[in-house]
Scaffold this active site. Structure first.
Site, PDB file in Angstrom:
ATOM      1  N   GLU A 435      35.200  84.434  74.199  1.00  9.31           N
ATOM      2  CA  GLU A 435      33.888  85.124  74.103  1.00  9.31           C
ATOM      3  C   GLU A 435      33.711  85.799  72.745  1.00  9.31           C
ATOM      4  O   GLU A 435      33.098  86.872  72.659  1.00  9.31           O
ATOM      5  CB  GLU A 435      33.729  86.154  75.222  1.00  9.31           C
ATOM      6  CG  GLU A 435      33.278  85.595  76.533  1.00  9.31           C
ATOM      7  CD  GLU A 435      32.158  84.601  76.387  1.00  9.31           C
ATOM      8  OE1 GLU A 435      31.285  84.805  75.530  1.00  9.31           O
ATOM      9  OE2 GLU A 435      32.170  83.601  77.117  1.00  9.31           O
TER      10      GLU A 435
HETATM   11  C1  LIG Z   1      41.831  80.207  77.669  1.00 11.47           C
HETATM   12  C2  LIG Z   1      40.583  79.981  76.909  1.00 11.47           C
HETATM   13  C3  LIG Z   1      39.387  79.897  77.582  1.00 11.47           C
HETATM   14  C4  LIG Z   1      38.209  79.635  76.893  1.00 11.47           C
HETATM   15  N1  LIG Z   1      37.044  79.466  77.587  1.00 11.47           N
HETATM   16  C5  LIG Z   1      35.949  78.997  76.926  1.00 11.47           C
HETATM   17  C6  LIG Z   1      34.788  78.583  77.645  1.00 11.47           C
HETATM   18  O1  LIG Z   1      34.716  78.671  78.864  1.00 11.47           O
HETATM   19  N2  LIG Z   1      33.753  78.060  76.936  1.00 11.47           N
HETATM   20  C7  LIG Z   1      33.781  77.911  75.581  1.00 11.47           C
HETATM   21  O2  LIG Z   1      32.813  77.429  75.013  1.00 11.47           O
HETATM   22  N3  LIG Z   1      34.861  78.310  74.870  1.00 11.47           N
HETATM   23  C8  LIG Z   1      35.950  78.834  75.507  1.00 11.47           C
HETATM   24  N4  LIG Z   1      37.065  79.208  74.802  1.00 11.47           N
HETATM   25  C9  LIG Z   1      37.044  79.103  73.361  1.00 11.47           C
HETATM   26  C10 LIG Z   1      37.037  80.458  72.674  1.00 11.47           C
HETATM   27  O3  LIG Z   1      35.800  81.084  72.850  1.00 11.47           O
HETATM   28  C11 LIG Z   1      37.416  80.224  71.206  1.00 11.47           C
HETATM   29  O4  LIG Z   1      38.798  79.900  71.190  1.00 11.47           O
HETATM   30  C12 LIG Z   1      37.131  81.419  70.335  1.00 11.47           C
HETATM   31  O5  LIG Z   1      35.748  81.629  70.217  1.00 11.47           O
HETATM   32  C13 LIG Z   1      37.733  81.275  68.942  1.00 11.47           C
HETATM   33  O6  LIG Z   1      37.434  80.029  68.369  1.00 11.47           O
HETATM   34  P1  LIG Z   1      38.621  79.149  67.773  1.00 11.47           P
HETATM   35  O7  LIG Z   1      39.673  79.030  68.824  1.00 11.47           O
HETATM   36  O8  LIG Z   1      38.061  77.904  67.230  1.00 11.47           O
HETATM   37  O9  LIG Z   1      39.229  80.018  66.611  1.00 11.47           O
HETATM   38  P2  LIG Z   1      38.701  80.047  65.120  1.00 11.47           P
HETATM   39  O10 LIG Z   1      37.237  80.165  65.089  1.00 11.47           O
HETATM   40  O11 LIG Z   1      39.338  78.933  64.376  1.00 11.47           O
HETATM   41  O12 LIG Z   1      39.320  81.430  64.634  1.00 11.47           O
HETATM   42  C14 LIG Z   1      40.654  81.574  64.159  1.00 11.47           C
HETATM   43  C15 LIG Z   1      40.794  82.971  63.553  1.00 11.47           C
HETATM   44  O13 LIG Z   1      39.894  83.109  62.449  1.00 11.47           O
HETATM   45  C16 LIG Z   1      39.043  84.209  62.653  1.00 11.47           C
HETATM   46  N5  LIG Z   1      37.696  83.880  62.171  1.00 11.47           N
HETATM   47  C17 LIG Z   1      37.026  82.719  62.322  1.00 11.47           C
HETATM   48  N6  LIG Z   1      35.826  82.804  61.740  1.00 11.47           N
HETATM   49  C18 LIG Z   1      35.716  84.046  61.235  1.00 11.47           C
HETATM   50  C19 LIG Z   1      34.718  84.747  60.504  1.00 11.47           C
HETATM   51  N7  LIG Z   1      33.543  84.213  60.207  1.00 11.47           N
HETATM   52  N8  LIG Z   1      34.966  86.021  60.126  1.00 11.47           N
HETATM   53  C20 LIG Z   1      36.136  86.610  60.436  1.00 11.47           C
HETATM   54  N9  LIG Z   1      37.119  86.003  61.116  1.00 11.47           N
HETATM   55  C21 LIG Z   1      36.913  84.740  61.517  1.00 11.47           C
HETATM   56  C22 LIG Z   1      39.046  84.485  64.143  1.00 11.47           C
HETATM   57  O14 LIG Z   1      38.758  85.841  64.427  1.00 11.47           O
HETATM   58  C23 LIG Z   1      40.461  84.087  64.524  1.00 11.47           C
HETATM   59  O15 LIG Z   1      41.340  85.167  64.303  1.00 11.47           O
HETATM   60  C24 LIG Z   1      38.241  79.514  75.485  1.00 11.47           C
HETATM   61  C25 LIG Z   1      39.449  79.632  74.792  1.00 11.47           C
HETATM   62  C26 LIG Z   1      40.612  79.826  75.486  1.00 11.47           C
HETATM   63  C27 LIG Z   1      41.901  79.888  74.720  1.00 11.47           C
END
Ligand SMILES: Cc1cc2nc3c(=O)[nH]c(=O)nc-3n(C[C@H](O)[C@H](O)[C@H](O)COP(=O)(O)OP(=O)(O)OC[C@H]3O[C@@H](n4cnc5c(N)ncnc54)[C@H](O)[C@@H]3O)c2cc1C
Length: 587
Positions: A435
């Site tokens: 989220e």
């Molecule tokens: C168990 C689980 C359940 C989930 N459930 C859902 C779901 O039901 N539906 C759904 O759509 N998604 C879901 N997700 C996805 C989740 O919302 C994302 O993993 C999350 O939003 C982060 O995206 P990412 O994993 O691609 O990380 P990334 O976006 O690659 O981020 C990696 C790191 O970089 C940082 N970062 C990235 N961009 C920026 C920025 N612009 N400024 C500062 N810092 C930044 C982040 O804070 C993080 O520390 C789920 C994930 C998990 C693990």
């Protein structure tokens, strides 16, 4: 595994004394809730949480969901628990009465939701997401879609999911690639979504996926994303279920925690395109999805409280049972006698209580918004918007510390899975990630909720805190705690002014400002609790022991957590220089 008990006395105290629930019910024209009905609802919910959901929590951790030929099979026992949950009417608590909901205030449904999340967070993610989807469909879908889907979603007969994330689109949703091609009265959706919580299961006849995808003529970036309802089974015009849609879970993630919650890779359109229906206007999907996301962000913050409370109960039981060390007279003692164990327990207790005050107060803003006269709506909307990243970001980060303390109180046994303390710590770890990560919450706070309105929303909150502090009647032994809060409010004012004069540094300080506001709001509302407890002590029919404990808890919070506001302020003032000084090669 220890049992879970809903801290009903504290929850009711927070509702009445901190949220002002009776007055809120008056404003909402729901006075029937002031005549014992609220207590009855909480007691019934606590019973289901304690007797049905909590016993499945460790089972779900050990035997997570499995993917088989006919889709995802959830943990044994979850389906029966869901039936009971649904048949008792719990999913519809806050739903719109026009579609079969009970229309209860959000403050109350939040207290009830705390029970589900404490008892079994992995299970309760499913209704949490369904509730968010209900909000989005209610607000943005056509009457025709509402007529088909809303009643079944509100009743819990069908669950719902949120499909944003793709392999290359996580925090950055502008990168979404899933496609939607118009075809008659519907669209054909193709693409892959990852990490989809409860993307498939057998607990209900149908699942309603809310999916973000791009239309063929979509502009680049977030302005070219549209939102679609994509049912697992197509729905016939008479409401009966038709054929299986072209949407399925193709694998399940192996995770650190919440094993009972299936996290699915979803494939849309392997056989030509899943049938989907547009929600809202074309290209406005992200704004529509934000209705669901904002609801879910508050829900995830609540999960942080719920799991901290559960970890606290577990650690408290252990601290009372575990004999280790001797007193001066040579008798052996339980570890709860040691001051440092007391310190950790007090951190868990007062921290969870402060989280509860903020989570419930933030939820009640949605009710105040609903009840407000037209000229006051903007104020309540702004306050709700401001609270959302603080509830999500601060509570979920704070939950990391509190659930870790839960492990620490267990000593070596905390690291051993059988005791169960480790599960809470592992389960809690997802909360600052999904989220919108903590970093994204920080950006939301300093950007949309800070710089954009020139700090007006933040300063209005600080004015309210300052004005309320001078009115509080507190016991003499809380003078130092009170002064810490007065200083903290001034520090927060300094931090907002700093943000407005260093906008170029906003993205470096976001998380510190978010944590600062979290600790500050916790202190403000704990002092409100203390003043109420102090006043109620004059009434001999009250539970004096509970009120005294509340006063101690509030004092402890101010002495141990409010000084963190000053620490965050110092860090904010340091600016971005050292954060950004290193060349990438120097890391
Ligand atoms: C168990 C689980 C359940 C989930 N459930 C859902 C779901 O039901 N539906 C759904 O759509 N998604 C879901 N997700 C996805 C989740 O919302 C994302 O993993 C999350 O939003 C982060 O995206 P990412 O994993 O691609 O990380 P990334 O976006 O690659 O981020 C990696 C790191 O970089 C940082 N970062 C990235 N961009 C920026 C920025 N612009 N400024 C500062 N810092 C930044 C982040 O804070 C993080 O520390 C789920 C994930 C998990 C693990």
């Amino acid at each position: 595994m220890s049992e879970y008990f809903f801290p009903d006395q504290d929850a009711k105290f927070v509702l009445q004394q901190v949220v002002g629930f009776s007055d809120l019910c008056n404003q909402l024209d729901q006075n029937d809730l002031n005549s014992g009905l609220t207590d009855a609802i909480l007691e019934e919910a606590a019973k289901l949480g304690h007797e049905v959901l909590a016993p499945l929590n460790q089972i779900g951790d050990r035997q997570g969901a499995q993917l088989g030929a006919s889709g995802v099979q959830e943990t044994a026992g979850f389906s029966e628990a869901y039936q009971q949950f649904m048949e008792s009417g719990w999913p519809s608590l806050a739903g719109d009465p026009e579609y079969g909901g009970q229309g209860l205030p959000r403050a109350l449904s939040t207290a009830v939701m705390e029970i589900w999340q404490s008892a079994n967070m992995a299970f309760s993610l499913c209704p949490l997401l369904t509730q968010g989807a209900v909000e989005a469909v209610t607000e943005h879908a056509s009457d025709e879609l509402k007529a088909i889907y809303l009643e079944k979603m509100i009743s819990g007969e069908w669950t719902a999911t949120m499909n944003l994330t793709e392999p290359d689109a996580g925090s950055d949703l502008a990168a979404i690639k899933a496609k939607a091609i118009p075809q008659g009265d519907h669209y054909r959706i193709t693409g892959q979504k990852i990490f989809i919580t409860w993307g498939d299961h057998q607990m209900t006849d149908n699942i309603v996926h809310l999916v973000l995808a791009r239309l063929p003529d979509a502009p680049e970036g977030v302005k070219g994303i549209s939102l679609f309802v994509v049912p697992k089974f197509l729905v016939n015009s008479d409401g009966s279920l038709g054929e299986l849609n072209d949407a399925k879970a193709v694998s399940l993630e192996h995770k650190l925690g919440i094993h009972g919650s299936p996290t699915c890779v979803m494939s849309y359109g392997d056989q030509g395109g899943a049938v989907g229906y547009l929600v809202g206007e074309p290209h406005t999907g992200l704004a529509c999805m934000f209705t669901m996301m904002n609801d879910a962000r508050q829900g995830v913050g609540l999960q942080g409280l719920a799991i901290s409370e559960r970890a606290y109960q577990h650690a408290l039981q252990y601290a009372k049972d575990r004999i280790q060390g001797t007193q001066r007279d040579g008798s052996r003692v339980a570890i709860i006698q040691h001051p440092d164990v007391r310190r950790m327990l007090m951190m868990m207790k007062s921290g969870s209580e402060a989280m509860r005050t903020l989570a419930y107060v933030a939820a009640s803003e949605a009710d105040r918004l609903k009840a407000a006269a037209p000229q006051n709506k903007a104020h309540h909307q702004a306050r709700l918007d401001l609270y959302t990243p603080i509830v999500k970001g601060w509570i979920t980060e704070f939950a990391q510390e509190l659930t870790s303390l839960g492990v620490q109180i267990h000593g070596g046994m905390g690291f051993i899975e059988e005791t169960g303390a480790a599960q809470f710590y592992r389960d809690a770890r997802i909360l600052p990630i999904y989220e919108g990560t903590t970093g994204i919450q920080g950006l939301d706070l300093v950007g949309r909720k800070g710089v954009s309105d020139k700090g007006a929303g933040m300063l209005a909150l600080l004015d309210q805190i300052r004005d309320e502090l001078v009115t509080l009647q507190l016991p003499d032994n809380m003078q130092a705690a009170y002064e810490l809060m007065v200083q903290a409010e001034q520090d927060a004012r300094g931090a907002v002014a700093w943000l407005l004069s260093h906008k170029e540094d906003a993205s470096s300080i976001g998380v510190n400002l978010m944590m600062l506001f979290g600790y500050l709001c916790g202190g403000w509302l704990m002092l409100r609790s203390a003043a109420a407890a102090h006043a109620l002590r004059a009434d001999s029919t009250q539970d004096i022991s509970f009120l005294d404990a509340k006063l101690v808890s509030a004092r402890f919070y101010c002495e141990h957590f409010v000084p963190r506001v000053a620490a965050h302020w110092q860090t904010i003032k340091a600016g971005s220089e050292a954060i950004l000084a290193l060349d990438e090669a120097q890391f």
